[in-house]
Design a protein around this motif. Structure first.
Motif, PDB file in Angstrom:
ATOM      1  N   VAL A  50       1.054  -1.055   0.133  1.00 19.59           N
ATOM      2  CA  VAL A  50      -0.117   0.013  -0.005  1.00 19.59           C
ATOM      3  C   VAL A  50       1.076   1.197   0.010  1.00 19.59           C
ATOM      4  N   PRO A  51       0.454   2.249  -0.624  1.00 17.00           N
ATOM      5  CA  PRO A  51       1.161   3.562  -0.344  1.00 17.00           C
ATOM      6  C   PRO A  51       1.347   4.305   1.022  1.00 17.00           C
ATOM      7  N   LEU A  52       2.283   4.742   1.298  1.00 17.89           N
ATOM      8  CA  LEU A  52       2.533   5.385   2.817  1.00 17.89           C
ATOM      9  C   LEU A  52       2.415   7.014   2.429  1.00 17.89           C
ATOM     10  N   LEU A  53       2.809   7.266   1.167  1.00 20.74           N
ATOM     11  CA  LEU A  53       2.809   8.622   1.053  1.00 20.74           C
ATOM     12  C   LEU A  53       1.778   9.163  -0.027  1.00 20.74           C
ATOM     13  N   GLU A  54       1.236  10.497  -0.034  1.00 18.99           N
ATOM     14  CA  GLU A  54       0.706  10.960  -0.909  1.00 18.99           C
ATOM     15  C   GLU A  54       1.863  12.029  -1.507  1.00 18.99           C
ATOM     16  N   ARG A  55       2.038  12.105  -2.731  1.00 19.64           N
ATOM     17  CA  ARG A  55       3.051  13.107  -3.303  1.00 19.64           C
ATOM     18  C   ARG A  55       2.181  14.033  -4.105  1.00 19.64           C
ATOM     19  N   GLY A  56       2.547  15.346  -3.708  1.00 14.75           N
ATOM     20  CA  GLY A  56       1.952  16.463  -4.584  1.00 14.75           C
ATOM     21  C   GLY A  56       2.921  17.474  -4.599  1.00 14.75           C
ATOM     22  N   ARG A  57       2.692  18.494  -5.286  1.00 12.18           N
ATOM     23  CA  ARG A  57       3.582  19.560  -5.680  1.00 12.18           C
ATOM     24  C   ARG A  57       4.119  20.307  -4.583  1.00 12.18           C
ATOM     25  N   ARG A  58       3.559  20.531  -3.512  1.00 15.54           N
ATOM     26  CA  ARG A  58       3.926  21.026  -2.315  1.00 15.54           C
ATOM     27  C   ARG A  58       4.626  20.255  -1.304  1.00 15.54           C
ATOM     28  N   GLY A  59       4.993  18.758  -1.556  1.00 14.45           N
ATOM     29  CA  GLY A  59       5.517  18.084  -0.805  1.00 14.45           C
ATOM     30  C   GLY A  59       4.570  16.534  -0.655  1.00 14.45           C
ATOM     31  N   VAL A  60       4.857  16.152   0.599  1.00 14.44           N
ATOM     32  CA  VAL A  60       4.259  14.803   0.840  1.00 14.44           C
ATOM     33  C   VAL A  60       3.557  14.864   2.195  1.00 14.44           C
ATOM     34  N   GLU A  61       2.432  14.153   2.152  1.00 17.10           N
ATOM     35  CA  GLU A  61       1.587  13.723   3.270  1.00 17.10           C
ATOM     36  C   GLU A  61       1.328  12.330   3.650  1.00 17.10           C
ATOM     37  N   PRO A  62       1.216  11.767   4.755  1.00 18.95           N
ATOM     38  CA  PRO A  62       0.991  10.308   4.944  1.00 18.95           C
ATOM     39  C   PRO A  62      -0.421   9.863   4.841  1.00 18.95           C
ATOM     40  N   THR A  63      -0.553   8.722   4.147  1.00 21.02           N
ATOM     41  CA  THR A  63      -1.841   8.151   3.819  1.00 21.02           C
ATOM     42  C   THR A  63      -2.297   7.564   5.151  1.00 21.02           C
ATOM     43  N   ALA A  64      -3.416   6.901   5.042  1.00 23.30           N
ATOM     44  CA  ALA A  64      -3.991   6.071   6.351  1.00 23.30           C
ATOM     45  C   ALA A  64      -2.959   5.231   6.930  1.00 23.30           C
ATOM     46  N   ALA A  65      -2.479   4.410   6.021  1.00 17.65           N
ATOM     47  CA  ALA A  65      -1.218   3.484   6.434  1.00 17.65           C
ATOM     48  C   ALA A  65       0.006   4.433   6.789  1.00 17.65           C
ATOM     49  N   GLY A  66       0.291   5.382   6.273  1.00 18.59           N
ATOM     50  CA  GLY A  66       1.399   6.007   6.744  1.00 18.59           C
ATOM     51  C   GLY A  66       1.517   6.608   8.048  1.00 18.59           C
ATOM     52  N   ARG A  67       0.091   7.067   8.418  1.00 21.07           N
ATOM     53  CA  ARG A  67      -0.075   7.669   9.777  1.00 21.07           C
ATOM     54  C   ARG A  67       0.128   6.589  10.722  1.00 21.07           C
TER      55      ARG A  67
END
Length: 303
Positions: free
Chosen positions: A47-64
Motif C-alpha cells: 500500500v502507498p505510505l505517502l501522498e505526493r503533491g507539488r507542495r510535498g508529501v503527506e502520509p496516507t492512512a497507512a502512513g499515519r
C-alpha cells in the motif's frame, strides 16, 4: 515485511519535514537512497505510505499508522539506551522538553542547570510553545514532556503539579491606571480594564504574548505594544519608565519590585489564575534519564 530502524527514522524525518528531499537531508542520506527505501517500504506493505503533491508529501492512512508505531519503537529504543547508559556511561540521552513562556523565563534555567550538572551525558532540546500546542505535541508523541498552564485540557495525559503561575498587571507607580483603581478602591483589575492602555511586552513569537492577544481579540480589542523586549526584567524596566503596562507572571513581578518602582495588580480573570504542571503521555514509559529530569524539575519548582 521488514523495516529497520533506519527506515523508520527516515520515514519520520520525511513526514516531519514534509518532503522526501528534506527528510533525506535530515537522515544524512542521498535522495536516491531515501527514495528507494520509501518505495521498498511501500512494496513490502503493498500500500502507498505517502501522498505526493507539488507542495510535498503527506502520509496516507497507512502512513499515519506507521508514524505512530515508528515513534513508539524509536522511543523504546531510546529508553533502552538511556537505561543502559546508567551502566555504560558513554551513551548520551536526549530529551525533548516543551514549555510555556513563564516556565522558560522564571524557573526552568535553574532547574535544568541542576539536572545537567549531575547528568553530563544527557542533552535537552527545549522549545517554547503555547500550552495548547504543547498538549497536542505530547499526545502525538512529538516530545517527551511539556510544562503547561493547568487552564488547558490535558485529557489523556499524566500531569504533575509544579508551582502557581498567576498573571498580574505591572505599572509605574504614577500610571493613570493606578489612580483609577485607587478611586474605585480596587486592588485587582479585570483584563478588559487594561485594553485601552499602551503595553510593553516580550519580543518575538512569545507564547505569553499570543495568549494575551487571543484574550484581547475575544473582547474585540487589539493590544497596542509600544515596545517589545526579550525578558520580564527588561519589560519591567520599561514599565517603570512609564512607557506602558505589562502582564507578566506574579513571580517575576515580585522579584522585579524588589529593585524597581512598580505597582502590581492581580488579574481577576479566571484564565490568569494558573498553575504550572508537567505533562507526559506515560511517566513509566519514558527513558530513565527523562524520568530523572522530570523528578529534578519537580523538586526544583517546589523550592
Amino acid at each position: 515485511m521488514r523495516f529497520d530502524l533506519t527506515d523508520m527514522r527516515l520515514f519520520l524525518h520525511v513526514i516531519e519535514a514534509g518532503s522526501i528531499t528534506a527528510g533525506a537531508e535530515r537522515s544524512h542520506m542521498a535522495l536516491a537512497s531515501a527514495s528507494a527505501r520509501i518505495r521498498g517500504m511501500e512494496d513490502a506493505l503493498g500500500v502507498p505510505l505517502l501522498e505526493r503533491g507539488r507542495r510535498g508529501v503527506e502520509p496516507t492512512a497507512a502512513g499515519r499508522t506507521l508514524v505512530h508505531h515508528a515513534r513508539a519503537v524509536l522511543q523504546q529504543m531510546e529508553r533502552m539506551r538511556g537505561e543502559l547508559g546508567e551502566y555504560a556511561r558513554g551513551l548520551k540521552g536526549h530529551v525533548r522538553l516543551l514549555c510555556n513562556t513563564a516556565a522558560l523565563s522564571e524557573f526552568l534555567p535553574d532547574a535544568l542547570r541542576a539536572f545537567m550538572t549531575t547528568h553530563p551525558n544527557v542533552n535537552i532540546d527545549l522549545e517554547e510553545r503555547l500550552s495548547d500546542d504543547i498538549v497536542q505535541a505530547i499526545l502525538q508523541e512529538e516530545a517527551d514532556a511539556g510544562i503547561v498552564a493547568d487552564s488547558v485540557d490535558t485529557s489523556g495525559l499524566e500531569t504533575y503539579p509544579l508551582r502557581p503561575d498567576r498573571l498580574v498587571v505591572v505599572t509605574a507607580r504614577d500610571h493613570p491606571l493606578v489612580a483609577k483603581l485607587r478611586r474605585e478602591k480596587r486592588r485587582n483589575v479585570d483584563f478588559m480594564q487594561t485594553l485601552d492602555c499602551d503595553f510593553v511586552g516580550l519580543a518575538g513569537d512569545s507564547a505569553l504574548q499570543r495568549h494575551l492577544a487571543a484574550h484581547a481579540a475575544r473582547a474585540g480589542k487589539r493590544l497596542n505594544y509600544r515596545v517589545r523586549l526579550r525578558s520580564f526584567d527588561a519589560v519591567c524596566r520599561m514599565v517603570e519608565s512609564g512607557t506602558g503596562i505589562g502582564v507578566i507572571p506574579e513571580t517575576a513581578a515580585v522579584r522585579c519590585q524588589r529593585s524597581m518602582a512598580l505597582r502590581r495588580f492581580r488579574l481577576t480573570d479566571a484564565w490568569a489564575q494558573r498553575q504550572l504542571v508537567v505533562c507526559v503521555r506515560r511517566f513509566d514509559a519514558l527513558p530513565l534519564y527523562a524520568r530523572q529530569l522530570i523528578e529534578s524539575i519537580k523538586s526544583q519548582a517546589m523550592r
